[in-house]
Every structure is written in C-alpha cells, then in structure tokens.
Design a protein around this motif. Structure first.
Motif, PDB file in Angstrom:
ATOM      1  N   ASP A  88       0.824  -1.197   0.000  1.00  0.00           N
ATOM      2  CA  ASP A  88       0.000   0.000   0.000  1.00  0.00           C
ATOM      3  C   ASP A  88       0.867   1.258   0.000  1.00  0.00           C
ATOM      4  OD1 ASP A  88      -2.463   1.308  -0.040  1.00  0.00           O
ATOM      5  OD2 ASP A  88      -2.466   1.565   2.136  1.00  0.00           O
ATOM      6  N   ASN A 597      -0.118  -4.646  -8.042  1.00  0.00           N
ATOM      7  CA  ASN A 597      -0.900  -3.410  -8.132  1.00  0.00           C
ATOM      8  C   ASN A 597      -0.659  -2.750  -9.494  1.00  0.00           C
ATOM      9  OD1 ASN A 597      -1.642  -3.870  -5.488  1.00  0.00           O
ATOM     10  ND2 ASN A 597      -0.139  -2.430  -4.634  1.00  0.00           N
ATOM     11  N   PRO A 617      -0.335   2.122  -4.823  1.00  0.00           N
ATOM     12  CA  PRO A 617      -0.877   1.454  -3.635  1.00  0.00           C
ATOM     13  C   PRO A 617      -2.002   0.473  -3.985  1.00  0.00           C
ATOM     14  CG  PRO A 617      -1.685   3.701  -3.778  1.00  0.00           C
ATOM     15  CD  PRO A 617      -0.668   3.548  -4.865  1.00  0.00           C
ATOM     16  N   GLN A 620      -5.864   0.758  -6.569  1.00  0.00           N
ATOM     17  CA  GLN A 620      -5.906   1.958  -7.401  1.00  0.00           C
ATOM     18  C   GLN A 620      -5.686   1.673  -8.877  1.00  0.00           C
ATOM     19  OE1 GLN A 620      -2.780   2.838  -9.001  1.00  0.00           O
ATOM     20  NE2 GLN A 620      -2.032   0.939  -8.089  1.00  0.00           N
ATOM     21  N   VAL A 638      -2.973   9.004  -9.060  1.00  0.00           N
ATOM     22  CA  VAL A 638      -3.364   7.739  -8.427  1.00  0.00           C
ATOM     23  C   VAL A 638      -4.866   7.829  -8.170  1.00  0.00           C
ATOM     24  CG1 VAL A 638      -3.111   6.225  -6.432  1.00  0.00           C
ATOM     25  CG2 VAL A 638      -1.104   7.406  -7.379  1.00  0.00           C
ATOM     26  N   PRO A 641      -7.612   4.606  -4.716  1.00  0.00           N
ATOM     27  CA  PRO A 641      -6.999   3.615  -3.819  1.00  0.00           C
ATOM     28  C   PRO A 641      -8.063   3.055  -2.874  1.00  0.00           C
ATOM     29  CG  PRO A 641      -6.430   5.848  -3.138  1.00  0.00           C
ATOM     30  CD  PRO A 641      -7.084   5.967  -4.471  1.00  0.00           C
ATOM     31  N   SER A 657      -6.719  -0.021   2.008  1.00  0.00           N
ATOM     32  CA  SER A 657      -5.733   1.020   1.720  1.00  0.00           C
ATOM     33  C   SER A 657      -6.053   2.252   2.553  1.00  0.00           C
ATOM     34  CB  SER A 657      -5.752   1.399   0.235  1.00  0.00           C
ATOM     35  OG  SER A 657      -4.874   2.496  -0.006  1.00  0.00           O
ATOM     36  N   TRP A 659      -3.987   4.952   1.870  1.00  0.00           N
ATOM     37  CA  TRP A 659      -3.138   5.893   1.130  1.00  0.00           C
ATOM     38  C   TRP A 659      -3.947   7.132   0.782  1.00  0.00           C
ATOM     39  CZ3 TRP A 659      -2.678   8.459  -3.500  1.00  0.00           C
ATOM     40  CH2 TRP A 659      -1.396   8.892  -3.838  1.00  0.00           C
ATOM     41  N   PRO A 667      -9.052   6.331   2.103  1.00  0.00           N
ATOM     42  CA  PRO A 667      -8.153   6.465   0.961  1.00  0.00           C
ATOM     43  C   PRO A 667      -8.642   7.561   0.024  1.00  0.00           C
ATOM     44  CG  PRO A 667      -9.531   4.514   0.744  1.00  0.00           C
ATOM     45  CD  PRO A 667      -9.781   5.051   2.104  1.00  0.00           C
ATOM     46  N   SER A 669      -7.843   9.726  -3.805  1.00  0.00           N
ATOM     47  CA  SER A 669      -7.095   9.963  -5.036  1.00  0.00           C
ATOM     48  C   SER A 669      -6.216  11.188  -4.846  1.00  0.00           C
ATOM     49  CB  SER A 669      -8.060  10.198  -6.197  1.00  0.00           C
ATOM     50  OG  SER A 669      -8.854   9.060  -6.441  1.00  0.00           O
TER      51      SER A 669
END
Length: 684
Positions: A88, A597, A617, A620, A638, A641, A657, A659, A667, A669
């Motif tokens: 991640d 990923n 991560p 995504q 990204v 996620p 995730s 992230w 999570p 973007s």
C-alpha cells in the motif's frame, strides 16, 4: 437491464459500460484470424502468430533518417526497473523522489483543509479538488503554448472521473457497501449529499508552483476553479440546436448543465484543455415501457442507458427538484421541451475549457462525435494544414475514430471553432495490415434519411450506430492514444476484452478471452495524418511471459510484465509511458495476480524495450501523466486507492488502503510529483 448485475462478467458500479454493440461488424480478432489462420491464432503458438503482425509496420522513410541521425536505438531508458508490488505505497526507481499533492478535498484557495472529505459540505466540495483524479495537463503559467514556458509554475488541469460514495459520506460507516452507490433512504436521497457527489465530478483548474524548498504547493489564483456536473455549458458544432438535444432546461438545444465521467483528456494546439466524457450513460435512467418491456430510443439503447437504477440514483432526491429530475430521461411531458428525455444526448462529447480565462464557458464540441470518449490526441499541428485528432470509444467491441477539420490551422488565429467543422471518421482494420478511415457523413453510403439518419446532427448523436452501419472494426476497449514525436505513428491501448470468443479473434485483437490487452499502432499513408488509409501492426501484446510479446518478438519478463494497458503518453524524447488499469474485481486475483498493483512503465518504441517505472498502492489505477517543459518534474495521478475493499470489510472498518495519509483516514485519489534526486530528466 435488471438492477442485479452480479451475474454479468463486468462491474457496472466500477464504471464499466453496459455492452451494447450488437452489430454484425467484424471484430479485430476475426481479422487477425483471417490474416494468420486458425493455427497461428492458438496461444500455444503465439510466437509464430505474432511474427506476422507485431512490430511489422515499416518506419516512415522520411522520419527514419531523422530518427536514426538523432538516436538510432531510440530514447534511453536509464533507470533500473522496480519490481511488481502488492504493498500500500508508491514505489519509484532508486534515485527518484515522490511528493503527494492535491488529494481529493484540497481547497483551491491554497489553505489547509479544515474538514475531512467525509465531513465536507457540498459548497466546500465545489471549491475543492474533486474525486478520482484522471487525465491531466500542466500548462506553463505564461499561457502561450501547452508545452513551452515555465517548469516551476503553472496551471494543473485534471479530470475527476467518478466517485466512491462510501469514502465521501459519514453515513456510509458500518454499511456493507461496495465501491458503487449507497442505498437510497426511505423517502429519497438527501439533496446536500447528492450535490456533493455532483460537485466532486468534473475538472479542477489549480495553480501550483515549486517552492524554495523544492516542494510543490497550491498557489491562490483567480483562475483556480472547479467545473463539475452542474456547471452551465454551451453546445457547439453540428448538434447545436438539434431537436435531439432540446430539453426543458434548454428548449433551443444550445445549453446543458455539467460534464460527467471525465476520463482522459486532450490539449489543443491553441492551448486549451479538452475533457472527455466517458461512461456517462449510467448516470441516467429510462423507465419507459411498452408491453411491459423497456422502450428506449436508440440514442439511449445503443449507449446502455439503464432501465432500472442509475449509477448513483441522483434522480431520486427527496422532494425532487429540476437539478436532480434531469437524470431521469423517461418521457414525462407532452414534448421534449417539457421533460428531460434528451438530457442524456447532451453527454458523450469532448468538452473544451480555457484554463486561463475563469469567465469562459465550457463548450461541448459535437463534431468530434458522441460515444464513451476515453480522451483525444492531436497530431502535430502544421501551419496551413487541417487539425487532426484521434479518440477511442472505451467499451468492449467499440471503435477508434479520427476527426479532420474542414479549415486549416493557422497559429495566429486558431481557436476551438476549428473543431466544429470537419469530417469524423471511424477505423476499419484489414487482415493484410492495411486500414482505412470511413467517413461518418450524412448522405454518404448508408448514412441517409432512408436508413434513419435525417441529418448530420443525427449521425453524430448516434455516432455508434453510424459506425455500425459503415462496417467499422470492433476493438478490445480502445482507450488512450499517443503520437510518436519521432515518426508520427499513432499508438492506442486496447485494454482487454474477456468477452471475445474463439470465433471473434482477428489480427488486431488476436486473443479470445483477452484478459491482458495489447497496444496497436499505425502509420498514416504518406505520413499525412489527414489521409484516409493507413498500415498497422501491434507494438506489444501484454500478459505473462508465456502469453505476451514485445515489438522485438521477445516475451515480457520480470522487469516489463504488465496487463491491461490504459494510459499512454509520449515524452519529448520519444519514450512511451504506459499506465495500467487492472479492474477492481481482478486485481491480485486469478490470472491477473502476478502483475500486482497497477503500475506505470516506460517503453522504447524503436527496440521494444520496456521497464517498470512505478507501482501504486492497493486498489488503485495509475492514470494521467505529464512533465514540465524541462522534463525534470513529472506529475502522475493515483485514482481510487482502496477500491478493492470488499463490502463486508468496509462495514467492519477493515479498509485495505489508507493511502496517502495512512492512519485511520479514508483512501483518497491524489497527484504524485516525481523528480530525480540529481535534478535530471525523468526517464534518463
């Protein structure tokens, strides 16, 4: 279409369009079979089969000499490949650095966010970065050329394709919901909640600059603005004023509210931005019936407008209201100007935006056709020659298109009106490696009133049906395109098509049950992008080592393995950057598990060498890529996620995730800023 789509081999809520091409047109895979023969098409003999068409296209003679004189082996790929990852986090090669900027919810005024995305109001979302970052461009702040000027200060313009409601609303906590719509409460949806979702779509224009410490940050600027799913827009080109776009909101058919599902993009030679409207049909619904069966006009049916629930149920707001009712495109009035039966016909276009003029109204350029536009790419503009632009229709068994302007390009006077007059073509790929562009012009061939096309506006509103009638080649989800700056060849990603059967393979789509995708390329006749004939080959067939080939004829290996190519971009040195989009239901599972990923790779179009540059991560899609003019700073998006979090895990608070912020945050973007530690050019 029934509401329960679990029995189908695609995920509507993750954005896939309902397959709707029932024409008898040949598929790309059938063409390959005719070219190579049944024995050659069996994947056990892939090497022999590919020899007939991969890397077979001759380099244009004029460009060949120039390229050879510069760098005979093509552009240098100077980094060590990163491995496949299931972690991640974002991984880049040794010697590179990554900064994360403008995650979903970042205020446009440059101040820190005071609320989490879950707590934001609709009004706050309207003045903040949207969700699900996608295609983007960095416009140098001077505002003169799209790729020349400052490399430390500019307007970053980016699309926001769709949303994940469970990561936007506090009420989703504890609900067993996936990455699609939330359940509709008794009495209907909350208007504030729906407005927030509508405002999270669209496009962000935000000034960013490199600070004294080398980090990039948002700069307050009057040009910072959001264009979203309710922004007033003009309709231009042949469809302007057409009866098929007249609505209660715009009885004269000249205006519409909003742009939706903006995936990839385009940058015009006159320094404006084009946002593509991709899988927009699912945002609407039509419940009209006849004899207890759906009764949809072809403008709805051929594009997959749902007959049950829409993607987010925006039409089901408690108390209604015109801003929400418009997403129900059923016949409710005595005429089209008394309801919204034609609202959906004002979507599916390319939307032109002037990022440097905050007072400008976005314009839908209808001469470029109505379909699931992944984006648009322009051939290099030549003084006194027509403007040429290519676009893919991102759905299984759909087509690749090209627009050629009627008027020539003159840099001193060029503007968006060049996109309002011209010829839209659709591609036909022949088994012998040749191809032709078929004109979608009213009155030519089958595109006549006798066949249901009363005028050019009707041809364009029904672009897919017109392409069906001309016998265009059905492709494996044509997505992003790119033009090689060295030789002018055009590249397009064909992401995948697991629905293609054994009897449907052809030279350009050579695999049945195509889980992995490929990249096709072609050379226009006489190196003239406005030509109506071309020759084509395949640059790479993606997949595992035993089921893939590069342009050199070798299989992909540990440093180059990838599947489901999507984003595509050439840098000024001629490196081809490839981004992947393994679907949410396939990531880290089954035959797609070995690819990890989603990632981004760099390719040498001359040698076929490919190396993995970046991995993202969990859950995504890597999408959107551009550098500053000096090529020393790269921006990459990204998207979504955590999208692979199962519904039950979400209900239990087990999100896979966190992230980019970590901890207990949802999570988001966001955009990556990538630089080399030594300050060098990215990729070298």
């Amino acid at each position: 279409m029934p509401d329960d789509l679990s029995h189908l081999p695609y995920d509507l809520e993750a954005g896939d369009e309902i397959p709707s091409n029932k024409s008898p047109n040949p598929t790309f895979a059938e063409i390959a079979q005719a070219r190579l023969g049944r024995r050659g098409m069996l994947m056990g003999g892939l090497g022999a089969a590919i020899a007939g068409f991969i890397g077979a296209g001759a380099r244009p003679a004029a460009a060949q000499g120039a390229a050879a004189a510069a760098t005979p082996g093509g552009p240098v790929i100077g980094f060590r490949a990163v491995p496949v990852s299931a972690q991640d986090t974002v991984v880049v090669p040794e010697g590179y650095r990554v900064q994360v900027i403008i995650p979903h919810g970042t205020p446009l005024n440059g101040r820190p966010a005071t609320r989490s995305v879950l707590e934001m109001t609709a009004a706050e979302q309207e003045q903040a970065i949207g969700a699900h970052h996608d295609g983007m461009h960095f416009f140098p702040i001077e505002g003169r050329e799209p790729d020349q000027g400052s490399s430390t200060d500019g307007l970053l313009v980016l699309n926001h394709e769709y949303i994940a409601p469970r990561f936007m609303h506090a009420r989703a906590a504890g609900l067993s919901v996936g990455d699609g719509r939330l359940p509709v409460p008794e009495g209907g949806r909350d208007a504030e909640e729906v407005r927030k979702e509508i405002f999270a779509h669209g496009v962000s224009i935000v000034r960013i600059a490199r600070q004294a410490d080398g980090q990039w940050a948002v700069v307050p600027d009057p040009r910072n603005r959001r264009i979203h799913g309710a922004t007033p827009m003009e309709i231009a080109g042949p469809v302007r004023g057409h009866p098929l776009v007249r609505t209660k909101y715009s009885p004269d058919g000249t205006r519409v509210r909003g742009t939706l599902n903006n995936c990839a993009h385009g940058v015009t030679p006159w320094n404006t931005y084009l946002a593509a409207e991709e899988n927009w049909a699912g945002y609407f619904r039509n419940t009209d019936q006849q004899d207890q069966k759906p009764d949809l006009p072809r403008e709805h049916a051929r594009y997959g407008v749902p007959t049950g629930q829409a993607r987010y149920n925006w039409d089901q707001v408690a108390g209604g209201g015109d801003e929400f009712i418009r997403f129900n495109v059923s016949r409710t009035g005595a005429s089209a100007t008394e309801d919204y039966r034609n609202e959906v016909n004002a979507f599916g276009w390319m939307v032109e935006i002037d990022p440097f003029n905050p007072a400008s109204v976005p314009v839908k350029r209808t001469a470029l056709g109505r379909f699931a536009h992944e984006g648009v790419i322009f051939a290099p503009a030549r003084e006194g020659r027509p403007v040429v632009a290519y676009s893919g229709d991102d759905s299984t068994f759909e087509y690749i298109y090209k627009f050629v302007s009627a008027r020539p390009f003159h840099r001193a006077t060029a503007n968006g009106s060049l996109l309002d007059e011209g010829i839209l073509y659709v591609a036909k790929f022949n088994a012998d490696g040749s191809g032709e562009w078929l004109p979608l012009v009213h009155g030519q061939g089958p595109l006549t009133a006798a066949n249901g096309f009363a005028d050019q506006g009707e041809v364009l509103v029904n672009t897919r049906l017109a392409a069906d009638a001309l016998g265009a080649t059905k492709m494996d989800r044509p997505e992003w395109g790119a033009v090689d700056p060295r030789d002018g060849r055009v590249y397009f990603t064909l992401t995948n098509n697991a629905r293609r059967q054994d009897g449907q393979v052809d030279a350009a789509n050579p695999r049945a049950r195509n889980e992995f995708g490929q990249i096709i390329r072609w050379r226009e006749q006489n190196d003239e992008h406005a030509a109506t004939r071309f020759t084509w080959d395949l640059f790479v067939i993606a997949g595992p080592e035993g089921n893939s080939r590069t342009a050199s004829g070798a299989p992909l290996g540990a440093d180059s393995l990838f599947a489901c190519p999507d984003g595509l971009w050439f840098d000024a040195d001629g490196r081809l950057w490839i981004q992947t989009d393994i679907g949410e239901r396939e990531q880290l599972r089954g035959n797609l598990a070995p690819f990890g990923n989603n990632a981004m790779l760099a390719a040498n179009p001359v040698t076929g060498e490919i190396r993995r540059f970046l991995t993202g991560p969990i859950g995504q899609e890597i999408t959107g890529v551009i550098t500053t003019p000096d090529r020393r700073t790269m921006f990459v998006n990204v998207q979504h996620p955590g999208a692979t979090t199962p519904a039950a895990d979400f209900a239990a608070g087990r999100i896979n995730s966190r992230w980019p912020h970590g901890g207990e945050g949802v999570p988001l973007s966001a955009t990556l800023v990538i630089t080399k530690a030594d300050g060098g050019v990215i990729g070298t």
